[in-house]
Design a protein around this motif. Sequence first.
Motif, PDB file in Angstrom:
ATOM      1  N   ASN A   8       0.720  -1.102   0.073  1.00 23.46           N
ATOM      2  CA  ASN A   8      -0.010   0.009   0.001  1.00 23.46           C
ATOM      3  C   ASN A   8       0.892   1.236  -0.022  1.00 23.46           C
ATOM      4  O   ASN A   8       0.376   2.328  -0.805  1.00 23.46           O
ATOM      5  CB  ASN A   8      -1.042   0.029   1.239  1.00 23.46           C
ATOM      6  CG  ASN A   8      -2.130  -0.990   1.000  1.00 23.46           C
ATOM      7  OD1 ASN A   8      -2.453  -1.240  -0.229  1.00 23.46           O
ATOM      8  ND2 ASN A   8      -2.673  -1.182   2.126  1.00 23.46           N
ATOM      9  N   ASP A   9       1.843   1.263   0.563  1.00 22.01           N
ATOM     10  CA  ASP A   9       2.794   2.357   0.785  1.00 22.01           C
ATOM     11  C   ASP A   9       3.529   2.461  -0.683  1.00 22.01           C
ATOM     12  O   ASP A   9       3.658   3.793  -1.134  1.00 22.01           O
ATOM     13  CB  ASP A   9       3.968   2.206   1.899  1.00 22.01           C
ATOM     14  CG  ASP A   9       3.358   2.352   3.384  1.00 22.01           C
ATOM     15  OD1 ASP A   9       2.048   2.882   3.446  1.00 22.01           O
ATOM     16  OD2 ASP A   9       4.004   1.927   4.427  1.00 22.01           O
ATOM     17  N   THR A  10       3.905   1.622  -1.089  1.00 19.10           N
ATOM     18  CA  THR A  10       4.467   1.854  -2.478  1.00 19.10           C
ATOM     19  C   THR A  10       3.573   2.244  -3.513  1.00 19.10           C
ATOM     20  O   THR A  10       3.805   3.061  -4.125  1.00 19.10           O
ATOM     21  CB  THR A  10       5.022   0.241  -2.985  1.00 19.10           C
ATOM     22  OG1 THR A  10       5.774  -0.167  -2.116  1.00 19.10           O
ATOM     23  CG2 THR A  10       5.632   0.312  -4.180  1.00 19.10           C
ATOM     24  N   ALA A  11       2.118   1.647  -3.447  1.00 20.41           N
ATOM     25  CA  ALA A  11       1.131   2.247  -4.420  1.00 20.41           C
ATOM     26  C   ALA A  11       1.123   3.693  -4.029  1.00 20.41           C
ATOM     27  O   ALA A  11       0.933   4.295  -5.190  1.00 20.41           O
ATOM     28  CB  ALA A  11       0.022   1.332  -4.155  1.00 20.41           C
ATOM     29  N   LYS A  12       0.905   4.040  -2.978  1.00 17.94           N
ATOM     30  CA  LYS A  12       0.651   5.530  -2.607  1.00 17.94           C
ATOM     31  C   LYS A  12       1.829   6.317  -3.294  1.00 17.94           C
ATOM     32  O   LYS A  12       1.620   7.390  -3.855  1.00 17.94           O
ATOM     33  CB  LYS A  12       0.575   5.773  -1.094  1.00 17.94           C
ATOM     34  CG  LYS A  12      -0.797   5.307  -0.719  1.00 17.94           C
ATOM     35  CD  LYS A  12      -0.684   5.418   1.027  1.00 17.94           C
ATOM     36  CE  LYS A  12      -1.883   5.086   1.445  1.00 17.94           C
ATOM     37  NZ  LYS A  12      -2.081   4.935   3.001  1.00 17.94           N
ATOM     38  N   LEU A  14       3.850   5.496  -5.685  1.00 18.60           N
ATOM     39  CA  LEU A  14       3.909   5.562  -7.079  1.00 18.60           C
ATOM     40  C   LEU A  14       2.686   6.451  -7.710  1.00 18.60           C
ATOM     41  O   LEU A  14       2.803   7.079  -8.606  1.00 18.60           O
ATOM     42  CB  LEU A  14       3.612   4.264  -7.719  1.00 18.60           C
ATOM     43  CG  LEU A  14       4.757   3.299  -7.583  1.00 18.60           C
ATOM     44  CD1 LEU A  14       4.483   1.816  -8.042  1.00 18.60           C
ATOM     45  CD2 LEU A  14       5.828   3.577  -8.464  1.00 18.60           C
ATOM     46  N   SER A  15       1.711   6.457  -7.019  1.00 17.17           N
ATOM     47  CA  SER A  15       0.496   7.451  -7.249  1.00 17.17           C
ATOM     48  C   SER A  15       0.978   8.899  -7.342  1.00 17.17           C
ATOM     49  O   SER A  15       0.680   9.688  -8.138  1.00 17.17           O
ATOM     50  CB  SER A  15      -0.646   7.099  -6.408  1.00 17.17           C
ATOM     51  OG  SER A  15      -1.617   8.004  -6.604  1.00 17.17           O
ATOM     52  N   ASN A  16       1.749   9.156  -5.973  1.00 17.74           N
ATOM     53  CA  ASN A  16       2.286  10.593  -5.896  1.00 17.74           C
ATOM     54  C   ASN A  16       3.262  10.796  -6.793  1.00 17.74           C
ATOM     55  O   ASN A  16       3.139  12.196  -7.560  1.00 17.74           O
ATOM     56  CB  ASN A  16       2.945  10.894  -4.658  1.00 17.74           C
ATOM     57  CG  ASN A  16       2.126  10.764  -3.449  1.00 17.74           C
ATOM     58  OD1 ASN A  16       0.623  10.961  -3.727  1.00 17.74           O
ATOM     59  ND2 ASN A  16       2.136  10.329  -2.083  1.00 17.74           N
ATOM     60  N   SER A  18       3.189   9.665 -10.225  1.00 17.55           N
ATOM     61  CA  SER A  18       2.507   9.765 -11.133  1.00 17.55           C
ATOM     62  C   SER A  18       1.855  11.306 -11.521  1.00 17.55           C
ATOM     63  O   SER A  18       1.803  11.917 -12.317  1.00 17.55           O
ATOM     64  CB  SER A  18       1.377   9.040 -11.457  1.00 17.55           C
ATOM     65  OG  SER A  18       0.366   8.912 -10.665  1.00 17.55           O
ATOM     66  N   LYS A  19       1.477  11.890 -10.036  1.00 17.65           N
ATOM     67  CA  LYS A  19       0.835  13.141  -9.865  1.00 17.65           C
ATOM     68  C   LYS A  19       1.944  14.105 -10.254  1.00 17.65           C
ATOM     69  O   LYS A  19       1.811  15.277 -11.073  1.00 17.65           O
ATOM     70  CB  LYS A  19       0.263  13.407  -8.815  1.00 17.65           C
ATOM     71  CG  LYS A  19      -1.054  12.595  -8.653  1.00 17.65           C
ATOM     72  CD  LYS A  19      -1.722  12.880  -7.192  1.00 17.65           C
ATOM     73  CE  LYS A  19      -2.733  11.836  -6.855  1.00 17.65           C
ATOM     74  NZ  LYS A  19      -3.218  11.962  -5.534  1.00 17.65           N
TER      75      LYS A  19
END
Length: 108
Positions: A8-12, A14-16, A18-19
């Motif tokens: 979940n931390d990694t996904a967050k 990566l999401s940041n 990409s933004k």
Amino acid sequence: MTIIEAINDTAKALSNLSKVLMAVGEQTKGMPAAQAVSVEAKEETPAEPEKKEALSVSVETVRAALAEKSRAGKTQEVRALLKEFGADKLSAISADRLPDLMKKAEAL
């Protein structure tokens, strides 16, 4: 930290990322490459600096403290404390609640 929490931390992260990349792309759209490199970035403060400090209490540290209390004859109090946090065992308690558990364990 469990594997799911790490994912979940990694996904967050990566999401940041990409933004940020999307924002950079928008700011540099139509610019020549040489000019795009010199675009100043806005500095953003980390959203959760306090949470990271709070998470510095590891499961192993809490486990050792609870084991010490249990060896000192406070097994029932340790069990009651775990129940207070909604768990039958330490591994069922989320990492973000460990600092609170550690404070209460030290107070036993």
